[in-house]
Design an enzyme around this catalytic site. Structure first.
Site, PDB file in Angstrom:
ATOM      1  N   GLU A 229       0.170  -1.230  -0.007  1.00 39.94           N
ATOM      2  CA  GLU A 229      -0.182   0.087   0.360  1.00 39.94           C
ATOM      3  C   GLU A 229       0.964   1.250  -0.349  1.00 39.94           C
ATOM      4  OE1 GLU A 229      -2.939   0.012  -0.628  1.00 39.94           O
ATOM      5  OE2 GLU A 229      -3.469  -1.829  -0.471  1.00 39.94           O
ATOM      6  N   CYS A 263      -1.661   8.598   4.225  1.00 40.12           N
ATOM      7  CA  CYS A 263      -1.633   8.589   2.373  1.00 40.12           C
ATOM      8  C   CYS A 263      -3.182   8.992   2.125  1.00 40.12           C
ATOM      9  CB  CYS A 263      -1.216   6.731   2.450  1.00 40.12           C
ATOM     10  SG  CYS A 263      -2.773   5.856   3.499  1.00 40.12           S
TER      11      CYS A 263
HETATM   12  P1  NAD Z   1       8.925   4.998   3.182  1.00 36.67           P
HETATM   13  O1  NAD Z   1       8.543   4.335   2.154  1.00 36.67           O
HETATM   14  O2  NAD Z   1      10.071   5.640   2.949  1.00 36.67           O
HETATM   15  O3  NAD Z   1       9.203   3.672   4.310  1.00 36.67           O
HETATM   16  C1  NAD Z   1       8.190   2.866   4.855  1.00 36.67           C
HETATM   17  C2  NAD Z   1       9.060   1.487   5.372  1.00 36.67           C
HETATM   18  O4  NAD Z   1      10.155   0.989   4.274  1.00 36.67           O
HETATM   19  C3  NAD Z   1       9.951   2.349   6.505  1.00 36.67           C
HETATM   20  O5  NAD Z   1      10.352   0.946   7.404  1.00 36.67           O
HETATM   21  C4  NAD Z   1      11.620   2.417   5.603  1.00 36.67           C
HETATM   22  O6  NAD Z   1      12.144   1.655   6.753  1.00 36.67           O
HETATM   23  C5  NAD Z   1      11.407   0.996   5.032  1.00 36.67           C
HETATM   24  N1  NAD Z   1      11.973   1.201   3.693  1.00 36.67           N
HETATM   25  C6  NAD Z   1      12.919   2.093   2.888  1.00 36.67           C
HETATM   26  N2  NAD Z   1      13.549   1.556   2.001  1.00 36.67           N
HETATM   27  C7  NAD Z   1      13.411   0.238   1.733  1.00 36.67           C
HETATM   28  C8  NAD Z   1      14.309  -1.524   1.483  1.00 36.67           C
HETATM   29  N3  NAD Z   1      14.787  -0.714   0.328  1.00 36.67           N
HETATM   30  N4  NAD Z   1      13.789  -2.100   1.096  1.00 36.67           N
HETATM   31  C9  NAD Z   1      12.663  -2.841   2.536  1.00 36.67           C
HETATM   32  N5  NAD Z   1      12.244  -1.354   3.537  1.00 36.67           N
HETATM   33  C10 NAD Z   1      12.469  -0.278   3.088  1.00 36.67           C
HETATM   34  O7  NAD Z   1       7.733   5.884   3.971  1.00 36.67           O
HETATM   35  P2  NAD Z   1       7.223   6.745   5.328  1.00 36.67           P
HETATM   36  O8  NAD Z   1       7.520   7.616   4.840  1.00 36.67           O
HETATM   37  O9  NAD Z   1       7.622   5.662   6.470  1.00 36.67           O
HETATM   38  O10 NAD Z   1       5.880   6.511   5.243  1.00 36.67           O
HETATM   39  C11 NAD Z   1       4.767   7.676   4.623  1.00 36.67           C
HETATM   40  C12 NAD Z   1       4.623   7.348   2.725  1.00 36.67           C
HETATM   41  O11 NAD Z   1       3.481   6.300   3.214  1.00 36.67           O
HETATM   42  C13 NAD Z   1       3.540   8.187   2.157  1.00 36.67           C
HETATM   43  O12 NAD Z   1       4.418   8.083   0.964  1.00 36.67           O
HETATM   44  C14 NAD Z   1       2.522   7.331   2.443  1.00 36.67           C
HETATM   45  O13 NAD Z   1       1.552   8.043   1.645  1.00 36.67           O
HETATM   46  C15 NAD Z   1       2.687   5.989   2.468  1.00 36.67           C
HETATM   47  N6  NAD Z   1       1.044   5.327   3.478  1.00 36.67           N
HETATM   48  C16 NAD Z   1       0.739   5.026   2.365  1.00 36.67           C
HETATM   49  C17 NAD Z   1      -0.592   4.084   3.148  1.00 36.67           C
HETATM   50  C18 NAD Z   1      -1.560   3.678   2.564  1.00 36.67           C
HETATM   51  O14 NAD Z   1      -1.984   2.584   3.202  1.00 36.67           O
HETATM   52  N7  NAD Z   1      -1.622   3.201   1.248  1.00 36.67           N
HETATM   53  C19 NAD Z   1      -0.321   4.151   4.026  1.00 36.67           C
HETATM   54  C20 NAD Z   1       0.477   5.499   5.819  1.00 36.67           C
HETATM   55  C21 NAD Z   1       1.332   5.601   5.009  1.00 36.67           C
END
Ligand code: NAD
Length: 460
Positions: A229, A263
């Site tokens: 997501e 999000c």
């Molecule tokens: P992010 O993508 O920066 O990080 C998400 C997670 O992925 C973190 O735990 C991060 O450490 C990890 N990560 C980073 N690089 C990785 C890799 N190469 N492999 C595996 N894991 C890795 O997101 P964020 O800044 O924590 O959150 C904000 C984003 O999340 C926004 O884009 C928002 O829209 C989205 N979001 C979506 C939903 C939904 O349900 N659609 C809900 C909440 C937030």
């Protein structure tokens, strides 16, 4: 075992270190995974009543510690008190809901072709690797972990470093109700996340589009089921007969609440016709959401998560202004400790501008006009994302036409884009999601795989 540190700081008081831990390297993640797999052997053999009682016990403990959890969420991610308490309540409800799901049907009975029985049985995959963002530090880890656990899986959770303290709180709480090592938190950044994906039998990710794409590529490359997501660039379509004050209040709250860090926040406001009464009301309602101390009662907008996040909001506003956008309100950082930025509305932007096309994770929404409903839908659908759309108005024919034509996974009529019902399937289309829906009973399908058994009598 660890190569570097991850630290979580309070966005309203950046000198306040909330949690710190060593980042787990791949060997450390493999060791946690091995322990979780061992615990899973015992857990998958635990009957429905036992699994139900474990999750129900965790729900009761979270209720007893509601205040502590709420304070931690406010401190760690700057979520305003009302929403932070609401998120903890949501966490309790999620645990209770999936506790009862232990007794849900786990398969189907089909007509046998050769006598006896033909049935399906849903079995756990084994180890669920869950990768989560910081913005819902209780609800998202729980809406993934609870269904994974109740189906008989073990869980390895890689939380965002910015929500480390809340993840460790959940680990400590769940440990008292589950077999040792069944639920483990793996602190770290990208390398740790990749190691979790490398170990897992099933992967669920929530976060940004870029990271989601790499997680899904890695998981599909290994041949394990994955759902992701990701971001949204959600539109609110305002029809000419919408009540200006009512729609403005809903849309301002959906765009700016929790400083726009959902999000599902409204990022684009598409006004059908020239509707100054609505735009004026939107400005008024947005200005009423003045940022403030997230600990204080009645505050709806706190800080953004980091200095970099605040810079991204200000850069997006500056770019929109250069492209001819008019700032209706906001557009500046607040002169106080912490990462505060004023809720910002930019008007008269072209649908192709970056501010309309790309997600800026902060209290920023763009306003544009459409000549009629068809044009509004075209603009709403004209982005790579497809998470949620809201439609505001009274004319049922127009509303039904809009509902049928918008291409997002979720559609809200006369309600905010933000806010989800944890018992309904949740997810988007296009770049916003990959794989099956999560939440609700849909999650039980995802965290199990179907085995088909044909059982015939040995003789006669
Ligand atoms: P992010 O993508 O920066 O990080 C998400 C997670 O992925 C973190 O735990 C991060 O450490 C990890 N990560 C980073 N690089 C990785 C890799 N190469 N492999 C595996 N894991 C890795 O997101 P964020 O800044 O924590 O959150 C904000 C984003 O999340 C926004 O884009 C928002 O829209 C989205 N979001 C979506 C939903 C939904 O349900 N659609 C809900 C909440 C937030």
């Amino acid at each position: 075992m660890s190569t570097s540190h991850v630290t979580s700081i309070s966005p309203q008081a950046p000198s306040d270190v909330v949690a710190e831990a060593g980042a787990l390297d791949p060997r450390a993640v493999a060791a946690l995974a091995a322990r979780a797999r061992e615990a899973q052997l015992q857990w998958r053999a635990t009957g429905a009543a036992g699994r139900c009682s474990s999750l129900a016990g965790a729900a009761r403990e979270l209720r007893d510690r509601r205040q502590q959890a709420t304070e931690l969420v406010i401190r760690e991610v700057g979520k305003p008190r009302g929403e932070a308490a609401g998120e903890v309540d949501r966490g309790i409800a999620i645990l209770e809901y999936y506790a009862q799901a232990a007794f849900a049907s786990r398969g189907d009975l089909l007509p046998p072709s050769i006598g006896g029985l033909l049935y399906t049985e849903r079995r756990p995959h084994g180890l669920a690797g869950l990768i989560t963002p910081w913005n819902f530090p209780i609800a998202i880890p729980l809406w993934k972990s609870a269904p994974a656990l109740v189906c008989g899986n073990a869980v390895l959770l890689k939380p965002s470093p910015d929500a480390l303290g809340t993840a460790l709180f959940l680990q400590e709480l769940l440990a008292r109700h589950l077999p040792d090592g069944l639920f483990a938190v793996a602190p770290g950044e990208a390398q740790t996340g990749e190691a979790v994906v490398a170990e897992a039998d099933i992967v669920s990710f929530t976060g940004s589009v870029g990271v989601g794409a790499s997680v899904t590529a890695q998981a599909t490359g290994r041949g394990v089921p994955v759902q992701a997501e990701m971001g949204g660039q959600n539109a609110a379509i305002v029809l000419p007969d919408a009540d200006p004050a009512r729609s403005a209040a809903i849309i301002a709250g959906a765009a700016m609440g929790y400083a726009g860090q959902k999000c599902t926040a409204t990022r684009r406001v598409i006004v059908v016709g020239e509707n100054d009464a609505f735009v004026d009301a939107l400005v008024q309602r947005t200005e009423a959401l003045a940022p403030g101390d997230p600990y204080a009662d009645g505050v709806a907008v706190g800080p953004v998560i980091s200095e970099a996040a605040r810079a991204r909001v200000l850069e997006a506003v500056a770019r929109a202004q250069q492209a001819g956008g008019r700032t209706l309100t906001g557009g500046a950082a607040l002169d106080r400790d912490g990462w505060f930025v004023a809720p910002t509305l930019v008007d008269r932007v072209d649908p192709s501008d970056p501010i309309m096309q790309e997600e800026t994770f902060g209290p920023l929404a763009a306003v544009c006009r459409a000549g009629d409903l068809d044009e509004a839908v075209q603009i709403a659908n004209g982005v790579r994302f497809g998470l949620v759309t809201s439609i505001h108005g009274r004319d049922l024919d127009q509303i039904l036409r809009a509902v049928a034509a918008v291409d997002t996974g979720m559609i809200k009529v006369n309600g905010p884009t933000a806010g989800v019902d944890f018992y309904a399937p949740f997810g988007g289309e296009k770049a916003s999601s990959f794989g099956p829906r999560e939440q609700g009973m849909a999650a039980l399908d995802f965290y199990t795989s179907t085995h088909t058994v044909s059982l015939a009598p040995h003789a006669g």
